[in-house]
Design an enzyme around this catalytic site. Structure first.
Site, mmCIF file in Angstrom:
data_model
loop_
_atom_site.group_PDB
_atom_site.id
_atom_site.type_symbol
_atom_site.label_atom_id
_atom_site.label_comp_id
_atom_site.label_asym_id
_atom_site.label_seq_id
_atom_site.Cartn_x
_atom_site.Cartn_y
_atom_site.Cartn_z
ATOM 1 N N CYS A 76 0.810 -1.213 0.000
ATOM 2 C CA CYS A 76 0.000 0.000 0.000
ATOM 3 C C CYS A 76 0.845 1.265 0.000
ATOM 4 O O CYS A 76 0.367 2.334 -0.323
ATOM 5 C CB CYS A 76 -0.886 0.066 1.243
ATOM 6 S SG CYS A 76 -2.294 -1.006 1.166
ATOM 7 N N ASP A 106 2.089 2.572 2.770
ATOM 8 C CA ASP A 106 2.279 3.013 4.151
ATOM 9 C C ASP A 106 1.663 2.022 5.136
ATOM 10 O O ASP A 106 0.747 1.282 4.815
ATOM 11 C CB ASP A 106 1.798 4.441 4.416
ATOM 12 C CG ASP A 106 0.401 4.704 3.903
ATOM 13 O OD1 ASP A 106 -0.317 3.725 3.629
ATOM 14 O OD2 ASP A 106 0.031 5.882 3.790
ATOM 15 N N CYS A 162 5.412 8.034 4.149
ATOM 16 C CA CYS A 162 5.970 9.330 3.797
ATOM 17 C C CYS A 162 6.060 10.222 5.034
ATOM 18 O O CYS A 162 5.714 9.830 6.142
ATOM 19 C CB CYS A 162 5.132 9.977 2.721
ATOM 20 S SG CYS A 162 3.426 10.186 3.190
ATOM 21 N N CYS A 200 -3.152 9.842 5.901
ATOM 22 C CA CYS A 200 -2.140 9.564 6.927
ATOM 23 C C CYS A 200 -2.729 9.741 8.325
ATOM 24 O O CYS A 200 -2.443 8.959 9.233
ATOM 25 C CB CYS A 200 -0.931 10.476 6.761
ATOM 26 S SG CYS A 200 -0.059 10.222 5.219
#
Ligand code: FES
Lengths: 286, 390
Positions: free
Chosen positions: A35, A37, A62, A106
């Site tokens: 994926c 992350d 990231c 995120c």
């Protein structure tokens, strides 16, 4: 370059609470290498097993994924489990002075890991990603196959962030950002949650002559389906149309791909959407 | 902080000599080269000189050079022209790893009724020439295949491709934006019909490009209007930038040896040291023939954007094929076409050098990069076993 706030930058460069807790009471794991992350969250509780005394994380991702994880651990330390559960992904983003919209997923990942950790600890099911926790009971049905995301999870994120478009949902959850096959379903979920009528994006013609139908099928395959397959290095060829039965053969990366059955379903869905309800797609050797 | 610029496949520094060459053509010699008076005429002479210089770098004739605004315009002009000159042919062949300048155009054309075939590459990014042989036919109007890939630096066998294309009577265009000035080429002995180049990739400014058009190849202009560039590209000449491009091409010719010796040696050293110091690394396209300046490395278990931003803190400028730098959720189409595993594709970094880089700068990267990777791996829930051996 992303326009990150100073706070994001600072938490990325000096993340707090990195690492693992060996005797953690609760662990929440979401995301995967594929994926792009993933986050593993460790929680240590106090004597009463109610309050979080320590939190640590390991994150692959990231800068904003790392910063969000760092922020999350800072925010939950000292909170009771119930208080922690009330934290929204929005608050995580706010703690960091905001995130670019494309990076909101995120913050959602952070909140999700927390939910998973606590639910696992309490032995209840959670709406979440489907990828990495085979042992867990997952609530709901997978909507986005590319990223393994369920309808329950999507509904929750849509509601709590008041999302109105499929694009926003992609920014917040990644769902829809791969092959795009789940976007119609995402639109339905938005409509359901927000109590809006789904927008009829493509008007299906009411009545079709056979000739017109064949043209339309070819058209949809050319314009709507093949470009998406190319993006993944695949292709298909139209073999035959007999009434409502459309026969296709997969080429290149799609040929022999394990998920070609899923792709055939996707083609069928598209054709039903644009051409007629009763279309059936069959994969043939060609 | 002084930057260490290793992103020359994205854009390059304008060479000081190039800038000096173009400087007078803004405020002093601003005449229109098409004018009848001496004041425009003297600019025309410099534009002619520039054309000669570009032609000479390519081993082409001056009249085979058409100045454009950029590489993308050259690509668009070439492909659209090829389709117009043979309207009965409806098939386009390109590759899965082209620059968007070509790929997006071809995908748009496929929606306008053209048949488009995208040729695959292997795990090292090498072109599947057999596939080209099997798909090309009498219906093929144009084959557009890049000279060298911008992300991996992998060089395609363009002359071999050109021969196959000629057999079927189609036209052959190549996007040589990354290759011109880095490797020698000679259009006199070539099968290429059209070739696109871009100024800002070879130390000229942004906003200038050229299209090489083989003499005798039929052409329909993309931009119409005035009679500039022999009516092949209308619009008042960007004289200062054309002059700059000419100078840049002249210098590129002079530095070709340097590029293929000193610059290549620096790239090779960087590659070798990274492979030696950092575990779980692979070079994307490492077994293929590559441009002398490009290195694409994949670090497992870490994400590219995070690497870039930590390098950025040290003043090191590189780029990545990771999804997170682009706002898309999937890693670069080039790495995916090569079948680079997702575990690696997300952590891919591209270093692209130029003649302005120094050994010291490479030393600095060799010093700063491994701790960055180590630090991110320590943070990552995956691949923790590699840390022990590290
Ligand atoms: S199924 Fe959701 S993006 Fe592919």
């Amino acid at each position: 370059m992303w326009d990150y706030t100073d706070k994001v930058r600072e938490h990325f460069l000096n993340p707090r609470n990195v690492g693992e807790i060996k005797d953690a009471d609760a662990i929440g794991e979401v995301g995967s290498l594929a994926c792009g992350d993933a986050l593993k969250l460790y929680l240590k509780l106090d004597e009463s097993k109610e309050r979080i005394v320590d939190a640590k994380f390991q994150t692959f991702g990231c800068a904003s994924a790392i910063a969000s994880s760092s922020a999350l651990t800072e925010m939950i330390k000292g909170k009771t489990l119930d208080e922690a559960l009330n934290i929204t992904n929005h608050e995580i983003a706010e703690f960091l002075g905001g995130l670019p919209e494309e990076k909101m997923h995120c913050s959602v990942m952070g909140q999700e890991a927390l939910d998973v950790a606590i639910a696992k600890y309490r032995g209840t099911a959670v709406p979440s990603h489907g990828h990495d926790h085979e042992h867990m009971e997952m609530e709901g049905e997978i909507v986005c196959k590319c990223f393994g995301i369920t309808d329950q999870f999507l509904k929750k994120v849509i509601a709590s962030n008041e999302l109105h478009t499929a694009e926003q949902v992609t920014h917040f959850t990644k769902a829809g950002g791969g092959c795009g096959g789940c976007i119609p379903k995402i639109n339905e979920l938005i409509a359901e949650v927000m109590g809006e009528q789904p927008k009829e994006e493509h008007k299906r013609p009411a009545k079709l002559t056979n000739l017109r139908k064949m043209q339309l099928i070819q058209d949809v395959l050319e314009k709507e389906v093949r470009p998406l397959l190319w993006a993944d290095g695949g292709d298909l060829e139209l073999i035959d149309i007999a009434g409502s039965l459309v026969q296709i053969a997969f080429r290149k990366a799609c040929a022999g791909c394990v998920s070609s059955g899923h792709t055939a379903k996707f083609v069928e869905q598209k054709l039903r959407e644009y051409v007629a309800e009763d279309i059936r797609v069959e994969e043939v050797e060609g | 902080m002084k930057e260490i610029y290793l992103d020359n496949n994205a854009t390059t520094k304008v060479d000081d000599q190039v800038f000096e060459e173009m400087r007078p053509y803004f405020c002093e010699f601003y005449g229109n080269p098409s004018s009848m008076h001496f004041f425009g005429g003297q600019v025309q002479k410099k534009v002619d000189e520039a054309r000669n210089r570009v032609a000479s770098l390519l081993g082409a004739l001056p009249e085979e050079i058409i100045f454009t605004s950029c590489g993308t315009e050259s690509d668009n002009a070439a492909i659209r022209s090829a389709l117009e000159v043979s309207p009965e042919r409806r098939h386009i062949i390109t590759t899965r790893v082209e620059h968007p300048a070509v790929l997006t155009l071809c995908r748009n054309l496929s929606k306008r009724g053209y048949r488009v075939t995208e040729i695959a590459v292997d795990g090292e990014g090498r072109l599947d020439v057999d596939e080209l042989r099997s798909v090309i036919d009498e219906d093929t109007a144009i084959v557009s295949i890049m000279y060298a890939n911008n992300e991996t630096g992998v060089i395609f066998p363009v002359e071999e491709v050109g021969k196959i294309v000629k057999e079927k009577g189609a036209l052959f265009h190549t996007d040589a934006v990354q290759a011109v000035g880095k490797i020698p080429m000679d259009m006199k002995n070539s099968t290429i019909d059209m070739l696109a180049l871009s100024g800002h990739k070879l130390h000229a400014p942004k906003g200038i490009g050229a299209l090489y058009l083989r003499k005798g190849v039929p052409f329909r202009p993309f931009m119409v209007g005035g009679h500039q560039e022999r009516s092949r590209r209308a619009g008042t000449e960007n004289s200062a930038s054309i002059i700059a491009l000419g100078k840049a091409c002249e210098l590129a010719g002079q530095f070709l040896d340097d590029e293929n010796n000193r610059v290549m040696a620096m790239r090779d050293r960087l590659e070798k040291e990274i492979l030696a110091i950092v575990p779980k690394v692979r070079v994307n396209g490492g077994l293929a023939e590559r441009l002398p300046n490009t290195l694409s490395v994949a670090f497992e278990f870490v994400e590219g954007e995070a690497i870039l931003l930590l390098l950025n803190e040290k003043g090191i400028c590189a780029s990545s094929g990771s999804a997170c730098t682009s706002g898309s959720l999937e890693p670069s189409h080039v790495l995916r076409a090569m079948g680079v595993p997702f575990t690696c594709a997300h952590g891919s970094i591209r270093f692209s050098l130029s003649r302005f880089n120094t050994e010291d700068e490479i030393n600095m990267v060799i010093r700063e990069l491994p701790p960055v990777i180590h630090r991110l791996r320590e943070m990552s829930p995956f691949g923790r076993e590699v840390l022990v051996s590290n």
